[in-house]
Structure formats: structure tokens, C-alpha cells
Design a protein around this motif. Structure first.
Motif, PDB file in Angstrom:
ATOM      1  N   LEU A  78       0.831  -1.196   0.000  1.00  0.00           N
ATOM      2  CA  LEU A  78       0.000   0.000   0.000  1.00  0.00           C
ATOM      3  C   LEU A  78       0.868   1.249   0.000  1.00  0.00           C
ATOM      4  O   LEU A  78       1.950   1.273   0.590  1.00  0.00           O
ATOM      5  CB  LEU A  78      -0.900   0.025   1.239  1.00  0.00           C
ATOM      6  N   ASP A  79       0.366   2.286  -0.630  1.00  0.00           N
ATOM      7  CA  ASP A  79       1.024   3.585  -0.571  1.00  0.00           C
ATOM      8  C   ASP A  79       0.456   4.352   0.627  1.00  0.00           C
ATOM      9  O   ASP A  79      -0.669   4.814   0.602  1.00  0.00           O
ATOM     10  CB  ASP A  79       0.774   4.368  -1.869  1.00  0.00           C
ATOM     11  N   LEU A  80       1.260   4.474   1.675  1.00  0.00           N
ATOM     12  CA  LEU A  80       0.817   5.158   2.884  1.00  0.00           C
ATOM     13  C   LEU A  80       1.490   6.521   3.056  1.00  0.00           C
ATOM     14  O   LEU A  80       1.472   7.088   4.156  1.00  0.00           O
ATOM     15  CB  LEU A  80       1.081   4.287   4.117  1.00  0.00           C
ATOM     16  N   SER A  81       2.043   7.029   1.981  1.00  0.00           N
ATOM     17  CA  SER A  81       2.590   8.381   2.064  1.00  0.00           C
ATOM     18  C   SER A  81       1.432   9.347   2.323  1.00  0.00           C
ATOM     19  O   SER A  81       0.351   9.208   1.770  1.00  0.00           O
ATOM     20  CB  SER A  81       3.316   8.747   0.770  1.00  0.00           C
ATOM     21  N   GLY A  82       1.642  10.308   3.200  1.00  0.00           N
ATOM     22  CA  GLY A  82       0.582  11.235   3.552  1.00  0.00           C
ATOM     23  C   GLY A  82      -0.397  10.674   4.556  1.00  0.00           C
ATOM     24  O   GLY A  82      -1.465  11.253   4.779  1.00  0.00           O
ATOM     25  N   VAL A  83      -0.054   9.546   5.191  1.00  0.00           N
ATOM     26  CA  VAL A  83      -0.918   8.927   6.195  1.00  0.00           C
ATOM     27  C   VAL A  83      -0.195   8.915   7.538  1.00  0.00           C
ATOM     28  O   VAL A  83       1.000   8.603   7.612  1.00  0.00           O
ATOM     29  CB  VAL A  83      -1.309   7.490   5.802  1.00  0.00           C
ATOM     30  N   LEU A  84      -0.900   9.273   8.595  1.00  0.00           N
ATOM     31  CA  LEU A  84      -0.382   9.165   9.956  1.00  0.00           C
ATOM     32  C   LEU A  84      -0.926   7.873  10.549  1.00  0.00           C
ATOM     33  O   LEU A  84      -2.141   7.693  10.648  1.00  0.00           O
ATOM     34  CB  LEU A  84      -0.827  10.361  10.797  1.00  0.00           C
ATOM     35  N   VAL A  85      -0.039   6.970  10.921  1.00  0.00           N
ATOM     36  CA  VAL A  85      -0.440   5.694  11.514  1.00  0.00           C
ATOM     37  C   VAL A  85      -0.224   5.766  13.023  1.00  0.00           C
ATOM     38  O   VAL A  85       0.881   6.059  13.488  1.00  0.00           O
ATOM     39  CB  VAL A  85       0.343   4.525  10.903  1.00  0.00           C
ATOM     40  N   VAL A  86      -1.302   5.537  13.765  1.00  0.00           N
ATOM     41  CA  VAL A  86      -1.263   5.585  15.231  1.00  0.00           C
ATOM     42  C   VAL A  86      -1.438   4.165  15.751  1.00  0.00           C
ATOM     43  O   VAL A  86      -2.508   3.565  15.601  1.00  0.00           O
ATOM     44  CB  VAL A  86      -2.366   6.508  15.784  1.00  0.00           C
ATOM     45  N   SER A  87      -0.383   3.620  16.347  1.00  0.00           N
ATOM     46  CA  SER A  87      -0.416   2.255  16.878  1.00  0.00           C
ATOM     47  C   SER A  87      -0.637   2.307  18.382  1.00  0.00           C
ATOM     48  O   SER A  87       0.059   3.045  19.087  1.00  0.00           O
ATOM     49  CB  SER A  87       0.897   1.536  16.563  1.00  0.00           C
ATOM     50  N   VAL A  88      -1.592   1.528  18.872  1.00  0.00           N
ATOM     51  CA  VAL A  88      -2.010   1.615  20.274  1.00  0.00           C
ATOM     52  C   VAL A  88      -1.821   0.248  20.930  1.00  0.00           C
ATOM     53  O   VAL A  88      -2.408  -0.745  20.508  1.00  0.00           O
ATOM     54  CB  VAL A  88      -3.480   2.058  20.391  1.00  0.00           C
ATOM     55  N   SER A  89      -1.003   0.211  21.976  1.00  0.00           N
ATOM     56  CA  SER A  89      -0.749  -1.035  22.699  1.00  0.00           C
ATOM     57  C   SER A  89      -0.305  -0.709  24.108  1.00  0.00           C
ATOM     58  O   SER A  89       0.677   0.011  24.297  1.00  0.00           O
ATOM     59  CB  SER A  89       0.335  -1.867  21.991  1.00  0.00           C
ATOM     60  N   GLN A  90      -1.000  -1.214  25.104  1.00  0.00           N
ATOM     61  CA  GLN A  90      -0.648  -0.943  26.497  1.00  0.00           C
ATOM     62  C   GLN A  90       0.798  -1.336  26.767  1.00  0.00           C
ATOM     63  O   GLN A  90       1.566  -0.552  27.317  1.00  0.00           O
ATOM     64  CB  GLN A  90      -1.620  -1.701  27.414  1.00  0.00           C
ATOM     65  N   SER A  91       1.172  -2.526  26.392  1.00  0.00           N
ATOM     66  CA  SER A  91       2.523  -3.018  26.669  1.00  0.00           C
ATOM     67  C   SER A  91       3.551  -2.512  25.669  1.00  0.00           C
ATOM     68  O   SER A  91       4.741  -2.425  25.991  1.00  0.00           O
ATOM     69  CB  SER A  91       2.534  -4.552  26.650  1.00  0.00           C
ATOM     70  N   GLY A  92       3.091  -2.204  24.460  1.00  0.00           N
ATOM     71  CA  GLY A  92       4.032  -1.847  23.402  1.00  0.00           C
ATOM     72  C   GLY A  92       4.815  -3.034  22.877  1.00  0.00           C
ATOM     73  O   GLY A  92       5.798  -2.861  22.141  1.00  0.00           O
ATOM     74  N   GLU A  93       4.386  -4.240  23.246  1.00  0.00           N
ATOM     75  CA  GLU A  93       5.133  -5.437  22.851  1.00  0.00           C
ATOM     76  C   GLU A  93       4.284  -6.478  22.131  1.00  0.00           C
ATOM     77  O   GLU A  93       4.775  -7.585  21.882  1.00  0.00           O
ATOM     78  CB  GLU A  93       5.794  -6.078  24.074  1.00  0.00           C
ATOM     79  N   THR A  94       3.037  -6.169  21.818  1.00  0.00           N
ATOM     80  CA  THR A  94       2.246  -7.108  21.024  1.00  0.00           C
ATOM     81  C   THR A  94       2.852  -7.164  19.629  1.00  0.00           C
ATOM     82  O   THR A  94       2.856  -6.168  18.900  1.00  0.00           O
ATOM     83  CB  THR A  94       0.777  -6.672  20.955  1.00  0.00           C
ATOM     84  N   GLN A  95       3.377  -8.325  19.267  1.00  0.00           N
ATOM     85  CA  GLN A  95       4.209  -8.423  18.074  1.00  0.00           C
ATOM     86  C   GLN A  95       3.485  -7.980  16.815  1.00  0.00           C
ATOM     87  O   GLN A  95       4.059  -7.320  15.941  1.00  0.00           O
ATOM     88  CB  GLN A  95       4.722  -9.862  17.910  1.00  0.00           C
ATOM     89  N   GLU A  96       2.224  -8.328  16.712  1.00  0.00           N
ATOM     90  CA  GLU A  96       1.446  -7.959  15.534  1.00  0.00           C
ATOM     91  C   GLU A  96       1.379  -6.447  15.364  1.00  0.00           C
ATOM     92  O   GLU A  96       1.484  -5.932  14.239  1.00  0.00           O
ATOM     93  CB  GLU A  96       0.036  -8.535  15.658  1.00  0.00           C
ATOM     94  N   ILE A  97       1.224  -5.718  16.462  1.00  0.00           N
ATOM     95  CA  ILE A  97       1.135  -4.263  16.390  1.00  0.00           C
ATOM     96  C   ILE A  97       2.506  -3.663  16.079  1.00  0.00           C
ATOM     97  O   ILE A  97       2.618  -2.730  15.273  1.00  0.00           O
ATOM     98  CB  ILE A  97       0.575  -3.695  17.713  1.00  0.00           C
ATOM     99  N   VAL A  98       3.559  -4.207  16.683  1.00  0.00           N
ATOM    100  CA  VAL A  98       4.918  -3.740  16.406  1.00  0.00           C
ATOM    101  C   VAL A  98       5.263  -3.944  14.938  1.00  0.00           C
ATOM    102  O   VAL A  98       5.815  -3.052  14.269  1.00  0.00           O
ATOM    103  CB  VAL A  98       5.932  -4.471  17.317  1.00  0.00           C
ATOM    104  N   GLU A  99       4.923  -5.111  14.405  1.00  0.00           N
ATOM    105  CA  GLU A  99       5.229  -5.415  13.002  1.00  0.00           C
ATOM    106  C   GLU A  99       4.422  -4.529  12.053  1.00  0.00           C
ATOM    107  O   GLU A  99       4.928  -4.092  11.012  1.00  0.00           O
ATOM    108  CB  GLU A  99       4.941  -6.884  12.711  1.00  0.00           C
ATOM    109  N   THR A 100       3.178  -4.267  12.391  1.00  0.00           N
ATOM    110  CA  THR A 100       2.345  -3.441  11.521  1.00  0.00           C
ATOM    111  C   THR A 100       2.861  -2.002  11.480  1.00  0.00           C
ATOM    112  O   THR A 100       2.888  -1.371  10.423  1.00  0.00           O
ATOM    113  CB  THR A 100       0.883  -3.465  11.982  1.00  0.00           C
ATOM    114  N   GLN A 101       3.303  -1.484  12.626  1.00  0.00           N
ATOM    115  CA  GLN A 101       3.880  -0.142  12.633  1.00  0.00           C
ATOM    116  C   GLN A 101       5.134  -0.085  11.764  1.00  0.00           C
ATOM    117  O   GLN A 101       5.321   0.865  10.986  1.00  0.00           O
ATOM    118  CB  GLN A 101       4.220   0.286  14.064  1.00  0.00           C
TER     119      GLN A 101
END
Length: 345
Positions: A78-101
Motif C-alpha cells: 500500500l502507498d501510505l505516504s501522507g498517512v499518519l499511523v497511530v499504533s495503540v498497545s498498552q505493553s508496546g510489545e504485542t508483536q502484531e502491532i509492532v510489526e504493523t507499525q
């Protein structure tokens, strides 16, 4: 869980004080971005639902919820230029969220992490980290970490909007309103008794409080082991309302003002006409309170900020209900504090 619910006024005050100075940096980072995408799971996903509505309604920023599997399993280009991605995780260690960011960054996105751990993988890799000040959360059900995430969403909206002052007055009042609700516990025990009478429950809200309804439903499921559907009242009316009968208790949540109150009030009347075993309402105005069987007062906050406190009576209700059912609300069956989506992770 009860102790950590009680810690929320202080956690919210710390978080708001810590994150307010970040609004200028958020504004610079967002710059000319055209859209915002949220990446989250579980309670963090419900906080993101609130963030999405608040950004669109208050900040005028098109927003949506990303599907992490698009990145982690499909590796979509995907072209995500011009997009702000906000990743939300209490621990900051959920691998799926880390990888997606990380994937989003390679696709051209600017990244913001919302986490309760400033040294986490998610925070370290983001362009900007909004680190909440909830403190260590021991109970498995998220309470103070969730409301701290909601505070971060309000700061995010302020940073991306020219109308920052419109939120500040109510944000200043949030810790005291949460303290008031915790101390009063008005309607909480009656609501728990109503919900204990049946295994069948549904939860509904809409708009800025829809995330609150989803979070209340999740808490009932994971903490009280109740099969619960969390639905927008618009979706509820498009078919699922047909299942409502004398075995069902409905939990409705709404702010004290805003355009959703009349519809939620009419929904309460409709559910009672359909013979629901009971209708519990959290928040709303006097008309809403008179339309439900059990009224649980909500915060005296305007609709954009009300969700920061509106979930608190639901948390109290769930903790009380779990104990009524002989369950341990601190350690729900089969759950852990940090959840990895895929078994191999």
C-alpha cells in the motif's frame, strides 16, 4: 481490578499533564497528512474507535481502523505516504502491532505510538511516542491503562486540530469527575444485580461513545464470561434487535448531551416494548434515565470528552458482577496481560 479502577483519577491527571506538551510535536508530525489509520487490538482497539470518531468530528481528519493482517500476513504493498499511523498497545510489545507499525513506516507512513511503556519496542520505533502514565497494571482486565489511552486520543485530537481550547476545559475536569463516579457508585450494584439475572446480554452505543459500548461488552465477556454483543444502535436496529426477548438484558451507554441521546432514549423504550428482561443505562440525560430500568449516572462532561469517564461505572459494574458470579475479576480464565494474536508469536 478494584484498586486499579480507584487509581484512575491520578493516572489520568498524570497522563494529561505529561502529554499536553506533545501537541505541538504532533501538529508538526501530522503536517499535511491526508488521513489517520489506527492499529490496535482488544481494549486498545476500543480506545482507537473513540480516537477515530474524535479525530473526524473534532479535528476534521479522515480516520479509520487498519487491519493488521494486511501487513503481517498479506504484506500488502500500500502507498501510505501522507498517512499518519497511530499504533495503540498498552505493553508496546504485542508483536502484531509492532510489526504493523514497522510495515507502515516502510510504506511511507509517519508513525505515532500510544503505549504505557516508553522503553517498549513500539515506542522506540515510532516517529513520536505518546507514553501514558497509568503505572503498572497488574489485573488482566485493562482499566487505568484504557482510560489513559483515551486521554492520549484527546491529546492527539488537540494536536491535529486548530480547536485545542475547545477540549481543554473538560479535560481539566476529567480526574475529578472520575473520582466522583468511583466514590458515588450510584446504580452500580443494582445494574450488576440486573445483569446477574440472565446469561443473555447486549451492549449498545453510537458515535463518540461507541468505543465505550464495545469496551463494556469486552469487559463483560472476558471478566464475567458472558457471551455479549457490542453493537452500534444503528446496526442493532438493522436486524439483531429481533433476538431481544425476556431472557435479554440490554446495557446502553450515552453521553449526557450530543446528537445521539434522543436515539438511545428511543432505543431504551423500544427494548422495553419488546419485552427485554431489563434495560440498564449508563450516562444520558433525565429523559434517558427515565426510559431505562436501572439508571447509572455518567460524567458531567460534554460528549467529546465524556468517554474518558463514561467507562468507569461499567468497570465498577463488571468487577461487582464478577464477584457476584464467584469469579476472580483480576485473573479471568485463559487470559494473560500481554496477548499475542497468533499462537506462534
Amino acid at each position: 481490578m478494584a484498586r486499579e479502577i480507584a487509581e484512575q483519577p491520578a493516572a489520568l491527571a498524570r497522563t494529561l499533564q505529561s502529554l499536553r506538551p506533545q501537541r505541538a510535536a504532533l501538529n508538526r508530525l501530522a503536517g499535511d497528512t491526508r488521513a489517520v489509520l489506527f492499529v490496535a487490538r482488544g481494549s486498545s482497539d476500543n480506545a482507537a474507535v473513540y480516537g477515530r470518531y474524535l479525530l473526524e468530528v473534532h479535528a476534521g481528519r479522515p480516520s479509520g481502523l487498519a487491519a493488521p493482517s494486511v501487513a503481517t500476513h498479506y504484506a500488502a504493498e500500500l502507498d501510505l505516504s501522507g498517512v499518519l499511523v497511530v499504533s495503540v498497545s498498552q505493553s508496546g510489545e504485542t508483536q502484531e502491532i509492532v510489526e504493523t507499525q514497522a510495515w507502515a513506516a516502510t510504506r511511507g507512513a509517519r508513525t505515532v505510538a500510544v503505549t504505557n511503556d516508553g522503553s517498549s519496542s513500539l515506542a522506540n520505533a515510532a516517529d513520536l511516542a505518546l507514553v501514558t502514565e497509568a503505572g503498572t497494571e497488574v489485573a488482566v482486565p485493562a482499566t487505568k491503562s484504557y482510560t489513559a489511552q483515551l486521554a492520549a486520543m484527546a491529546i492527539l485530537a488537540g494536536g491535529l486540530s486548530a480547536r485545542t481550547d475547545a477540549l481543554d476545559a473538560d479535560l481539566d475536569r476529567v480526574p475529578d469527575e472520575v473520582e466522583r463516579l468511583i466514590t458515588a457508585r450510584a446504580g452500580v450494584d443494582a445494574a450488576a444485580t440486573q445483569l446477574a439475572a440472565t446469561n443473555e446480554a447486549l451492549v449498545s452505543g453510537r458515535g463518540l461513545t461507541f468505543g465505550t459500548a464495545l469496551e463494556a461488552a469486552l469487559k463483560l465477556e472476558e471478566t464475567c464470561l458472558r457471551p455479549v454483543r457490542g453493537l452500534s444502535y444503528a446496526d442493532l436496529r438493522h436486524g439483531p434487535i429481533a433476538v431481544v426477548d425476556a431472557d435479554h438484558v440490554a446495557l446502553l451507554v450515552t453521553a449526557a448531551d450530543g446528537p445521539m441521546v434522543p436515539g438511545m432514549t428511543e432505543l431504551a423504550h423500544d427494548l422495553r416494548r419488546r419485552g427485554a428482561a431489563g434495560v440498564v443505562g449508563i450516562g444520558g440525560d433525565a429523559g434517558f434515565g427515565s426510559a431505562v430500568d436501572v439508571a447509572v449516572p455518567g460524567p458531567e462532561l460534554s460528549e467529546p470528552i465524556a468517554p474518558l469517564a463514561l467507562i468507569v461505572p461499567a468497570q465498577l459494574m463488571v468487577e461487582t458482577l464478577a464477584r457476584k458470579l464467584g469469579l476472580d475479576p483480576d485473573e479471568p480464565r485463559g487470559l494473560s496481560k500481554v496477548t499475542q494474536t497468533d499462537p506462534s508469536e
